[in-house]
Design a protein around this motif. Sequence first.
Motif, PDB file in Angstrom:
ATOM      1  N   TYR A 199       0.856  -1.189   0.000  1.00 29.76           N
ATOM      2  CA  TYR A 199       0.000   0.000   0.000  1.00 29.76           C
ATOM      3  C   TYR A 199       0.887   1.231   0.000  1.00 29.76           C
ATOM      4  CZ  TYR A 199      -4.364   2.525   1.170  1.00 29.76           C
ATOM      5  OH  TYR A 199      -5.458   3.334   1.146  1.00 29.76           O
ATOM      6  N   LEU A 242       5.140   7.539   6.000  1.00 30.23           N
ATOM      7  CA  LEU A 242       6.312   6.920   6.638  1.00 30.23           C
ATOM      8  C   LEU A 242       6.245   7.220   8.129  1.00 30.23           C
ATOM      9  CD1 LEU A 242       8.889   8.127   3.995  1.00 30.23           C
ATOM     10  CD2 LEU A 242       8.081   5.783   4.285  1.00 30.23           C
ATOM     11  N   LEU A 290      10.450  -2.781   9.262  1.00 29.49           N
ATOM     12  CA  LEU A 290       9.321  -3.096  10.144  1.00 29.49           C
ATOM     13  C   LEU A 290       8.362  -4.128   9.542  1.00 29.49           C
ATOM     14  CD1 LEU A 290       8.061  -2.384  12.900  1.00 29.49           C
ATOM     15  CD2 LEU A 290       6.692  -0.675  11.737  1.00 29.49           C
ATOM     16  N   PRO A 291       7.876  -3.933   8.275  1.00 29.97           N
ATOM     17  CA  PRO A 291       6.971  -4.948   7.709  1.00 29.97           C
ATOM     18  C   PRO A 291       7.615  -6.320   7.635  1.00 29.97           C
ATOM     19  CG  PRO A 291       7.030  -2.996   6.328  1.00 29.97           C
ATOM     20  CD  PRO A 291       8.095  -2.812   7.362  1.00 29.97           C
ATOM     21  N   ARG A 295       8.599   0.883   0.722  1.00 32.81           N
ATOM     22  CA  ARG A 295       8.041   0.143   1.841  1.00 32.81           C
ATOM     23  C   ARG A 295       6.904  -0.762   1.387  1.00 32.81           C
ATOM     24  NH1 ARG A 295       5.528   3.369   6.664  1.00 32.81           N
ATOM     25  NH2 ARG A 295       3.802   3.507   5.181  1.00 32.81           N
ATOM     26  N   LEU A 303       7.658  -6.430   0.823  1.00 33.57           N
ATOM     27  CA  LEU A 303       7.070  -7.751   1.031  1.00 33.57           C
ATOM     28  C   LEU A 303       6.834  -8.481  -0.293  1.00 33.57           C
ATOM     29  CD1 LEU A 303       4.549  -6.861   3.856  1.00 33.57           C
ATOM     30  CD2 LEU A 303       6.550  -8.314   4.077  1.00 33.57           C
TER      31      LEU A 303
END
Lengths: 256, 454, 250
Positions: free
Chosen positions: C89, C96, C108-109, C157, C161
């Motif tokens: 997303y 941020l 973090l993710p 970010r 993933l």
Amino acid sequence: MRWLSKSVEFVGKVGLFGLRVVVDSLRPPFEFAQCFRQLAEVGNKSLALVVVSGFALGAVMTLHTRNTLVTFGATSMIPAVQAVSFFVEIGPLVAGLLLAGRVGSGIGAVLANMRASEQIDAIESLSIDSFKYLVVPRVLACVIALPFLTLFMDFAGLLGGFLSEELSSHIAPILYLNRAFEYLQWSNFIAPTLKTAVFGFIIGSISSYFGYTTDKGAQGVGEAATNSVVLSSLLIIVADVLLIKCIFFLFPETAV
Amino acid sequence: MSRRYLGVGIFIIVGLVLFALGIFLVGSRHEAFSRHVLLYTEFTDLDGIAKGSKVQVSGMDAGQVTRIEVPRSPSGHFRVQMKVDEQLHGLVRTDSVVTVDTEGVVGNTFLTIHSGSLNAAIAQAGSVLQSKPPVTMSDLLSHGLGIMNDADATIKQVGGKLNVALDGINGAVGNVNDLLLGLKEGRGPAGMILRDEKMADQVRETMSNVQSTTSNLNQASGRVNVLVANIQQRDLPQKLDDTMTRIRSASTRADETIQKVQQSLAQALGPDANGVTAGQNVSEALANANVATGNMAEDTEALKHNFFFKGFFNHRGYYTLASLSPEEYRHTKLFGSTQSPRVWLQADTLFRHGPHGPEELTPNGKHAIDAAVASFGNPIFTHPIVIEGYSDAATPADALSWSYARAQLVRNYVDARYPFTTKNIGVMPLSATPPPGLGHDGWSGICIVVAEKK
Amino acid sequence: MSDPKTIAVEFKRVMKSFGTKRVLNDVSFHIDQGQALCLLGRSGTGKSVTLKLIMALMRPDSGEVYVDQDNVVSMGEKGLSLVRKKLGYLFQDAALFDSLTLYENLALPLSRLTKKSKDEIDDVVHHVLTDVGLGGDGAKYPSALSGGMKKRAGLARALVLEPKILLADEPSSGLDRITASEIDGLLMRRKVEHRTALIIVTHDVHGARRVADRVGVLDKGNLVAFGSVDEVSQSENEVARKLITEGSNV
């Protein structure tokens, strides 16, 4: 009537929010790293403020009470008056109000800003419970830090009082300390210190409430900060009245 | 990150240390960590003693009241459980008495266990000690006020009776006058004898009146003594200031009355030398009255000394010179102050060596003292006067004794010559060293100080 | 109808209101893997809400939302965390975390949603940052970044993933044309190289025409047109037609 129902609704929301804090803080997973980070933010960074104001307040208190007590020839009571007033009321209350001012506004503004800039959504989108990640650690940090800050305030006040008294009467430190603790009992040292944990909970959850639930974008940031300080300071004072009554009830010998 | 951990670590550790320190300081006060024995006592009136009240043994903090059992019926007693430090247990004997005391003027009530006699056995843990019922302040005060009122009334009575007596004396003196005139005018001796008997009766009656009032007055002062003893025993009077002023004003009134009497006597007896016998009697009676009021003044004086706040009185300017050492005197604000007017008189003009050795006042010296007294103006009548003696004799002992002798000489002169109240004049031998800051490093002679408190 | 196995996101009769205001009214559509959907429409017509429904940050009042064949509407937190691993997303202002460095923002993710070791995370973060042209800025805080850099960092970010579906809320807003097309380029590359499905909410019709395989037009909560750029430009709905043709003149 609308005003009334809105107020009641507000009380309900805040109450549920507080309840959620309690429940979530007991439910794993725990965000230890966040708690630690917030503890540094709330505790360490408020330390200088609390110690300096405690010291100054202590010195001023002694200057004022000295005059009165000298009239009664009760100069030997000065340390006791100083210690009792600081440990029982001034320390807890002033530390609470200072923290409400410094940290309450900070929490309100930071969370409101995170809400406005979608950072809270971003956290949620990582499947992190933003409430546990942002709110619970802040409240816990306040709950843990405030009793400690109160102790710092108490002892700084005592030191300020001692130095001020030392300048006018050259009292020996050990005598001052002895007289200071003459009238203190367990119940009016421990109970008032621990009651600040409740103040901490008020500061943390009220400020978080305003920050976390704002929906007014950038304009909401300032509003959240102001509301946090105003309401948490007010509630601290009101809660103080109730807590003192509770302490009197639990430890009847403190109520003379 | 590690720095943040360090910071938070320090914050928490120091906080915990403060907490422990607080607990320790509070705890050590209440002897939570030491060994205790439990003792009991019983009271009909607790006078504010509550759970947690302090317990002292012979004036040392020894523990606290841990429990109070409330009596079921009015005839019962409050049973008080006391936790007493094991270390002080040895002082508590089976004949120890527990009293309720008050700390300072505004303090809490607490229990004192008075140490028992040497021969009695140590009170066992759990035993019940005797108690002495507390005398409440209000009782004491109303009692004291009652006595004061009595004293007041008595003194008024004295005043009234003395006036009656004086009328009698006046009458007597008038009679004497008549008699003398009669003699001068050549009336016969038979008439004189007749008149003289009447006069003698009158004078006798007068005397007995005066004497009875004096004994009244003495009685009053005795009761004041009882009050004072009471107060000393209780060791706490809160409104003592009040009582004190009452005592003082009462004795001042007595003084005034007596002064008036003296004046009227002086008027009555002054013009005629033949009134002397009667006048002397009256004077004696009045001297008795003086002793009585003097007792009262002394009693208040005693209060000042035995009372728990000496500073309380010092602050109000109650000094007794006899109790001040020269060194203390030099540093007392009231007397060492530049605000109090002083006159310095040199030894050369004041004294000469008398025929038998010790110094005596010269006529010039007397004039100098008169001038000094005159220069003080009104304040000398209303304020304490201190006559400081100085001598620069070679040895310290001589210096002290000479300076005392000089001060005494001047005091006696002033006392005899002027109508100052005797207790308002004090002497203070200061060897050769005046109080600092008055512009004289050393002195030989006299300095008269009027202690004007500003 | 396309093969259900290739469908990336599907809305079925979704309704959503805030108070009395209806922001999505009976919306249904679907897009396949490797396709790019641009959602167009005036402000306040429920475009961002559509993205948040996919991410399950909000729940619809009624209807179903499928992400990779899973209905996220009725799913618990545990299932959602699995679904969200497939989703990236990019928020409007990048969102941020102010209190974290760029590196921590990206890590973090990974540390939260994967079981990668610290070294692996280091590798991925470094790789992704270099990919968006921020290789040397990992230690900076968001407040030290420019608008374009923030957007790229936000994209980075969203990509750490390796999501199968990338949601982007106004990726070019507030940026100049060159930076905007850089961002568009990064999105396109993602679509082509990784067959990532893109759902882009935008006002930038020009960009949409370049990137989109499908265009959806929302008006007052209704999906008034859906299809390829050409189909929509010939739509019966005036608002949709106007939007697309106005964009072409820019």
